[in-house]
Design an enzyme around this catalytic site. Structure first.
Site, short mmCIF file in Angstrom:
data_model
loop_
_atom_site.label_atom_id
_atom_site.label_comp_id
_atom_site.label_asym_id
_atom_site.label_seq_id
_atom_site.Cartn_x
_atom_site.Cartn_y
_atom_site.Cartn_z
N ASP A 65 15.33 25.08 30.72
CA ASP A 65 15.36 26.25 29.84
C ASP A 65 16.67 26.29 29.07
O ASP A 65 17.75 26.37 29.66
CB ASP A 65 15.21 27.49 30.72
CG ASP A 65 15.15 28.77 29.92
OD1 ASP A 65 14.51 28.74 28.85
OD2 ASP A 65 15.74 29.77 30.32
N THR A 98 14.27 29.06 23.20
CA THR A 98 15.74 29.06 23.17
C THR A 98 16.29 27.70 22.73
O THR A 98 17.24 27.63 21.96
CB THR A 98 16.29 29.40 24.56
OG1 THR A 98 15.63 28.61 25.53
CG2 THR A 98 16.04 30.85 24.89
N THR A 99 15.66 26.63 23.21
CA THR A 99 16.11 25.30 22.80
C THR A 99 15.85 25.10 21.32
O THR A 99 16.71 24.60 20.58
CB THR A 99 15.36 24.21 23.62
OG1 THR A 99 15.45 24.55 25.00
CG2 THR A 99 15.97 22.85 23.40
N ASP A 393 9.57 33.28 31.44
CA ASP A 393 9.29 32.97 30.03
C ASP A 393 7.86 33.32 29.68
O ASP A 393 7.58 33.92 28.65
CB ASP A 393 9.54 31.48 29.75
CG ASP A 393 11.03 31.17 29.63
OD1 ASP A 393 11.83 32.09 29.82
OD2 ASP A 393 11.39 30.02 29.35
#
Length: 553
Positions: A65, A98-99, A393
């Site tokens: 994550d 997020t990445t 998530d």
């Protein structure tokens, strides 16, 4: 930094301060930000690899994550911290992507650096990026499709997409269903739907397999009953939720009681016992057969409660008490004198079960629970932790989908579509911003390119094929990383909420613009001594002091 005046240098900054200016400052900042984006880039997509982070205490976190990785990395460089902020904002807003956000920010800066080297002024790049980000939002809106909270299959697909590549995909059907059921239970139906994640409680227990995880229509409290003579299972539970302790109150005034004879002592003790008995009879009188108490329960009171056949639990966390109230429909009772039947919550069963060697209290079968629990199982602690991160998530993303009711396809398809339409938009501009918008479009293609790279496919071939599909009007064509083919992602069920994409692109653009506009970095070397009475906060070094701390869950 010194000014000259009648041959005498004037020092404005502390001599030990470092100052980097102009191009140097920019390339320095851009390099740091790119390095951070590069660090998380290999985790993108279903075939992304994981990172193992070991903190100064030797605690290990294994995760895929982006937000978790960047939070755990002890990042010092101020420009690099801005990329961390991007992924943190993305995590707070949507919970996934997020990445993606960090990688796009890094790529935008890379493109900007090329333009600066061609003498395009940073202000022009910044305004071009802003125009492009705004246009991207409009393009994404046109390709988004609607969804309702009734569309269970599609919601499970969304949860599956969020969990893929996070160590949980082997069980994503089971976990996806759990996530969707949980979010739908707590979704508030008003003019707009809101989903408060605080109403979903995740209890982790090591042992068993991941697919043994389950959702409870009610609450799990990690406590045991206070007395062994109490029933282990209560059917048709009437639940009293007490804020106050079931003990005798201490006198407010410092009173001294002098007892002169044994009879007096006995009657004093009898009186205490009677008072406790009265307290318990108030509870039984209201019809309650289960008691959750936020404070303590006196030993004698435990005895009376057990005699009355009541299951009681003490020292329950305040947050759990609030969730119990939402799940069972009971009110929190502060004053025992005023307890009445209408304050009680109800559930089909309250029982103590052994899970992984520990006793836990399960409150199940609530009529219309506004708070639910998820019991997560897994072979080892790290497995349970990584499944929890994946599930978090999934819950957030399903919540966002229900709130916004808008979806886009996954697998790099929205990025390719936006890039294509941005190229057309760039051609319609006459100023130098045209270059920045074009660069922005190319930067977005980093997502499909990285997906391909992480899956061991040829990034250039993949991109060319993706583009040609999109040029033929297939705006949901994306990359199937398992086969290496370009397929219709919508049909494959690879879908994500629209907000993931809009938020990622906006946050990345804003961070890139912010870093671009910096042309002077003035860094004080020594932290000043804290003034008297200011405590030890002086040496925290702004945000730097937070590095390396484990995340607070």
């Amino acid at each position: 930094m010194a000014g000259q005046m009648s041959g005498q240098p004037i020092f404005i900054l502390n001599e030990s301060s470092k100052r980097t200016r102009g191009r140097d400052a920019q390339s320095n900042n851009i390099m740091a930000a790119k390095a951070v984006a590069e660090a998380v880039r290999t985790t993108l997509g279903p075939k992304g690899m994981d990172k193992m982070l070991v903190d100064s205490l030797g605690d290990v976190v294994i995760t895929n994550d982006g937000a978790t990785i960047l939070k755990e990395m002890d990042i010092e460089h101020p420009a690099a911290k801005m990329i961390v902020e991007v992924s943190k904002t993305q995590d707070d807003e949507v919970g996934d992507g997020t990445t993606t956000a960090a990688v796009i920010a890094g790529e935008l800066l890379k493109k900007a650096e090329d333009m600066i080297n061609q003498d395009v002024h940073p202000t022009i790049i910044a305004s071009g990026f802003r125009m492009a980000a705004e246009k991207s939002g409009e393009i994404l809106d046109t390709i988004a499709k609607g969804i309702t909270s009734e569309d269970e299959a599609q919601l499970i697909n969304i949860a599956g997409t969020a969990m893929t590549g996070k160590g949980a995909e082997a069980n994503k059907e089971v976990l996806g269903k759990i996530a969707v059921d949980a979010v739908r239970s707590v979704a508030e139906k008003g003019d707009t739907r809101t989903v408060d994640m605080d109403n979903i409680k995740i209890e982790k227990k090591v042992g068993g397999r991941v697919e043994d995880s389950e959702m409870i229509e009610g609450m799990i409290i990690d406590k045991e009953r206070v007395h062994t003579n109490m029933p282990k299972k209560v059917q048709d539970a009437k639940i009293a939720l007490l804020n106050s302790a079931i003990e005798l109150k201490e006198t407010e005034v410092d009173a001294e009681i002098s007892i002169t004879s044994p009879d007096q002592l006995q009657s004093f003790l009898d009186q205490e016992e009677k008072m406790l008995k009265d307290l318990v009879s108030k509870i039984t009188g209201s019809g309650a057969n289960v008691v959750f108490c936020q404070k303590g329960i006196d030993d004698m009171a435990q005895h009376f409660l057990a005699k009355a056949g009541i299951l009681a639990v003490r020292r329950v966390k305040k947050s759990d008490m609030e969730k119990l109230s939402r799940a069972t429909g009971g009110s929190l009772i502060t004053n025992l004198d005023e307890i009445s039947e209408k304050d009680l919550g109800s559930a089909n069963f309250v029982e103590e079960r052994k899970v992984g060697g520990d006793d836990m209290i399960f409150v199940t079968g609530c009529d219309n629970p506004k708070a639910v629990s998820i019991l997560l199982r897994g072979g080892t602690e790290h497995v349970v932790d990584s499944v929890e991160r994946a599930l978090n998530d999934a819950l957030r993303v399903v919540g966002v989908a229900i709130e916004d009711e808008k979806l886009v396809a996954g697998g790099g398809s929205p990025e390719v579509q936006v890039a294509l339409e941005l190229q057309d938009y760039a051609s319609s501009l006459s100023g130098r911003e045209q270059l920045a918008v074009k660069a922005f479009a190319e930067a977005l293609e980093v997502i499909p390119r990285t997906l391909a790279e992480n899956a061991g496919l040829d990034p250039i071939d993949t991109l060319v094929e993706l583009r040609s599909h999109h040029e033929n009007g297939e705006n949901t064509a994306g990359l199937d990383v398992y086969t290496g083919d370009v397929v219709d992602m919508w049909e494959r069920g690879v879908v994500e909420p629209l907000r993931i994409k809009t938020q990622a692109i906006n946050a990345a653009a804003e961070a890139a613009v912010m870093i671009l506009r910096i042309d002077d970095v003035i860094a004080s070397n020594k932290a000043p001594e804290p003034p008297e009475g200011a405590g030890g906060m002086g040496g925290m070094g702004g945000m730097g002091g937070m590095g390396g701390m484990p995340p607070m869950m």
